[in-house]
Design an enzyme around this catalytic site. Sequence first.
Site, PDB file in Angstrom:
ATOM      1  N   ASP A 148      34.789 -35.889 -20.809  1.00 47.69           N
ATOM      2  CA  ASP A 148      34.943 -34.531 -20.263  1.00 47.69           C
ATOM      3  C   ASP A 148      34.522 -34.561 -18.801  1.00 47.69           C
ATOM      4  OD1 ASP A 148      35.284 -31.866 -19.801  1.00 47.69           O
ATOM      5  OD2 ASP A 148      33.508 -31.220 -20.897  1.00 47.69           O
ATOM      6  N   ILE A 149      35.339 -35.214 -18.016  1.00 48.55           N
ATOM      7  CA  ILE A 149      35.011 -35.457 -16.610  1.00 48.55           C
ATOM      8  C   ILE A 149      35.565 -34.299 -15.802  1.00 48.55           C
ATOM      9  CG2 ILE A 149      35.211 -37.107 -14.714  1.00 48.55           C
ATOM     10  CD1 ILE A 149      33.718 -38.065 -17.346  1.00 48.55           C
ATOM     11  N   GLU A 150      34.699 -33.597 -15.073  1.00 50.49           N
ATOM     12  CA  GLU A 150      35.127 -32.361 -14.411  1.00 50.49           C
ATOM     13  C   GLU A 150      34.751 -32.305 -12.940  1.00 50.49           C
ATOM     14  OE1 GLU A 150      34.544 -28.771 -16.477  1.00 50.49           O
ATOM     15  OE2 GLU A 150      34.869 -29.635 -18.461  1.00 50.49           O
ATOM     16  N   ASN A 151      34.230 -33.386 -12.380  1.00 51.00           N
ATOM     17  CA  ASN A 151      33.712 -33.265 -11.007  1.00 51.00           C
ATOM     18  C   ASN A 151      34.698 -33.736  -9.937  1.00 51.00           C
ATOM     19  OD1 ASN A 151      33.612 -35.998 -11.355  1.00 51.00           O
ATOM     20  ND2 ASN A 151      31.403 -36.217 -11.054  1.00 51.00           N
TER      21      ASN A 151
END
Length: 295
Positions: A148-151
């Site tokens: 859940d990579i969101e950056n």
Amino acid sequence: MAAKRCWPPVLALLLIAGMVGNTRAGNIAVYWGQNGDEGTLADACNTGDYAYVMISFLSSFGNGSPVLNLAGHCNPGDCARYSSDIQTCQQQGIKVLLSLGGQGGSYGLSSSDDANSVANYLWDNFLGGTGSSSRPLGAAVLDGIDFDIENGNPAHYDDLANALRAKGPMLLTAAPQCPFPDASIGPALQAVPFDIVWVQFYNNPLAQCQYSANGDDTDLVNSWKKWTSSVNAGKFYLGLPASTDAASNGYIPPDQLTGTVLPAVKGVGSYGGIMLWDRYNDGKNNYSGQVKGSV
Ligand SMILES: *[C@@H]1O[C@H](CO)[C@@H](O)[C@H](O)[C@H]1NC(C)=O
């Protein structure tokens, strides 16, 4: 009375066919871990509503000491008691994954060496490896890793996914935002076939891919078509807020989900079910309870 004891075979067959017709076509996946008031992991699994639970989050990793952040559930370093909960879930056939990243947190991979060392860390501390004497979630062996990579920094997640795959069998899943392609995990999704992709149809720009409050699902369905035809993955899940409080936008009332949205997405691509953010809001709103017969 005799007819009751021995129904004609054709009637029995019709009954069986009717029962099969009611069987769920998909599963529900849920994030657990970011609200101390949501009940235990075992409580979540014991609802019987879920096929996948993502423990969220390993909120720091890369270039240093990884940190498991389970909000109010336990302090980092004091979460090993969740091992028995994980086993309770797995005994029911529920797959339990560790989710990397999340909306907050501080994470990133600086090189393929860094990706390899994170893969080693995950394998030894959460998966089938035996190289750690201080597993954060105890002895239980998780079923896989969720990205859940969101950056917005996509570097080397393909390396991480490949390094994990090389360790042994496990599920690899990812939770991109609905605008295609995703800025954070998009490149890895093009390079590595993931088992499941749960696309987040919430907290995103209204015009691009969201369900609009007036009931228009055109943008969402177009985005679903784009995702499922552009990414090579085993299954795709519709990622949704479990209540109006769970996200700033994207909530689909249960009757609209079952009445119009699911019929529109089910026939398109490799539909697998729905993903919900998160267990806390699902518990409050009983979203799963209201939709699971149609998922
Ligand atoms: C959740 O909703 C379903 C379907 O309406 C209902 O049968 C069930 O009792 C509800 N569960 C709770 C805890 O309210």
